[in-house]
Design an enzyme around this catalytic site. Structure first.
Site, PDB file in Angstrom:
ATOM      1  N   GLY A  27       0.839  -1.209   0.000  1.00  0.00           N
ATOM      2  CA  GLY A  27       0.000   0.000   0.000  1.00  0.00           C
ATOM      3  C   GLY A  27       0.866   1.249   0.000  1.00  0.00           C
ATOM      4  N   ALA A  82      -2.927   0.043   7.047  1.00  0.00           N
ATOM      5  CA  ALA A  82      -4.257  -0.536   7.282  1.00  0.00           C
ATOM      6  C   ALA A  82      -5.299   0.435   6.735  1.00  0.00           C
ATOM      7  CB  ALA A  82      -4.494  -0.786   8.767  1.00  0.00           C
ATOM      8  N   LYS A  93      -8.028  -4.602   6.571  1.00  0.00           N
ATOM      9  CA  LYS A  93      -6.987  -4.482   5.555  1.00  0.00           C
ATOM     10  C   LYS A  93      -7.477  -5.067   4.237  1.00  0.00           C
ATOM     11  CE  LYS A  93      -2.749  -5.345   6.489  1.00  0.00           C
ATOM     12  NZ  LYS A  93      -2.396  -4.158   5.673  1.00  0.00           N
ATOM     13  N   GLU A 102      -0.648 -10.587   3.534  1.00  0.00           N
ATOM     14  CA  GLU A 102      -0.399  -9.703   4.683  1.00  0.00           C
ATOM     15  C   GLU A 102      -0.764 -10.400   5.984  1.00  0.00           C
ATOM     16  OE1 GLU A 102      -1.129  -5.286   2.728  1.00  0.00           O
ATOM     17  OE2 GLU A 102      -2.846  -6.407   3.444  1.00  0.00           O
TER      18      GLU A 102
HETATM   19  C1  5RP Z   1      -3.278  -3.599   1.201  1.00  0.00           C
HETATM   20  C2  5RP Z   1      -3.580  -3.060   2.539  1.00  0.00           C
HETATM   21  C3  5RP Z   1      -3.062  -1.694   2.863  1.00  0.00           C
HETATM   22  O1  5RP Z   1      -2.268  -1.784   3.991  1.00  0.00           O
HETATM   23  C4  5RP Z   1      -4.206  -0.772   3.127  1.00  0.00           C
HETATM   24  O2  5RP Z   1      -5.069  -0.803   1.997  1.00  0.00           O
HETATM   25  C5  5RP Z   1      -3.740   0.656   3.389  1.00  0.00           C
HETATM   26  O3  5RP Z   1      -3.224   1.196   2.222  1.00  0.00           O
HETATM   27  P1  5RP Z   1      -2.732   2.698   2.130  1.00  0.00           P
HETATM   28  O4  5RP Z   1      -1.556   2.807   3.044  1.00  0.00           O
HETATM   29  O5  5RP Z   1      -2.391   2.885   0.678  1.00  0.00           O
HETATM   30  O6  5RP Z   1      -3.871   3.595   2.561  1.00  0.00           O
HETATM   31  O7  5RP Z   1      -4.193  -3.675   3.361  1.00  0.00           O
HETATM   32  O8  5RP Z   1      -3.874  -4.859   1.013  1.00  0.00           O
END
Ligand code: 5RP
Length: 220
Positions: A27, A82, A93, A102
């Site tokens: 992410g 997250a 997540k 993850e």
């Molecule tokens: C990916 C995830 C990421 O940790 C979550 O979507 C947060 O992403 P971002 O830091 O881009 O907001 O779970 O599967």
């Protein structure tokens, strides 16, 4: 000016020590951590386990040493982002679709550090973002039908296949489900044949670092 994700992600560097096996999340926030690790002198002194192909390619570009989960005895620490964090440090997540790897990497990590920005702190998981569920393509329509009957309003994530070759179903809980037991919900979803994993992370005992007004605060 650094952005909030960069500030909080960089602050997790202080937890990394020479010789660590480090789990790398997926992410935009996790990527900021990976970039900071890649630019630090520790980059040559740690070994990393990526949670997605995207993270693997970023880490490779930055020259980090990568190994597979199956080739290490332990993961000392994982740093990940997250989508939501509740008052009991349960996590939602999978916004980026990497939830299964993850969750596996989190399970094998001695220390689990989550880096987020303030707006991701919520009262109930599923209030800001839908709950992502990874499923086998073989039965996704049947699974959506069953999830809808459980009080979730579900949609197939369009034009998306996970690194494991599966689909993601994004599910908005109704008010009753939103206020109900997360454990029961997670269990019921996981019992459906064809469900690979959910984005609900319960009992991982994470250390939460969050950005608020230019500062990094911690929920232990
Ligand atoms: C990916 C995830 C990421 O940790 C979550 O979507 C947060 O992403 P971002 O830091 O881009 O907001 O779970 O599967």
């Amino acid at each position: 000016m650094e952005n909030p994700k960069e500030i909080v992600a960089k602050s997790a560097l202080r937890y990394i020590t020479s010789g660590d096996v480090v789990g790398l999340g997926t992410g935009t926030t996790a990527s900021e951590f990976i970039k900071a690790l890649g630019a630090s002198p520790l980059s040559k002194e740690v070994t990393c386990v990526p949670t997605s192909l995207e993270t693997e390619s970023l880490a490779k570009r930055l020259g980090l040493n990568l190994v597979s989960l199956n080739s290490v005895e332990r993961i000392d620490i994982t740093v990940d982002g997250a989508d939501e964090v509740d008052n009991n440090k349960n996590l939602l997540k999978g916004g980026g679709g990497a939830l299964t790897r993850e969750k596996i990497v989190a399970h094998y990590s001695k220390r689990y550090v989550i880096v987020i920005t303030e707006e991701k702190l919520v009262e109930n998981l599923g209030s800001r973002m839908p709950i992502p569920i990874e499923v086998l393509p073989f039965s996704y329509v049947q699974i959506i039908r069953e999830l809808n009957q459980m009080g979730l309003s579900c949609q197939l994530r369009k034009n998306f296949t996970t690194d494991n070759g599966n689909y993601i179903i994004d599910c908005k809980p109704n008010q009753k489900v939103l206020k109900g037991s997360l454990q029961d919900l997670n269990k019921a979803i996981k019992l459906l044949p064809g469900v690979v994993e959910t984005g609900i992370f319960i009992n991982f005992n994470p250390e939460i670092l969050y950005h608020k007004n230019g500062q990094v605060l911690e929920i232990k």
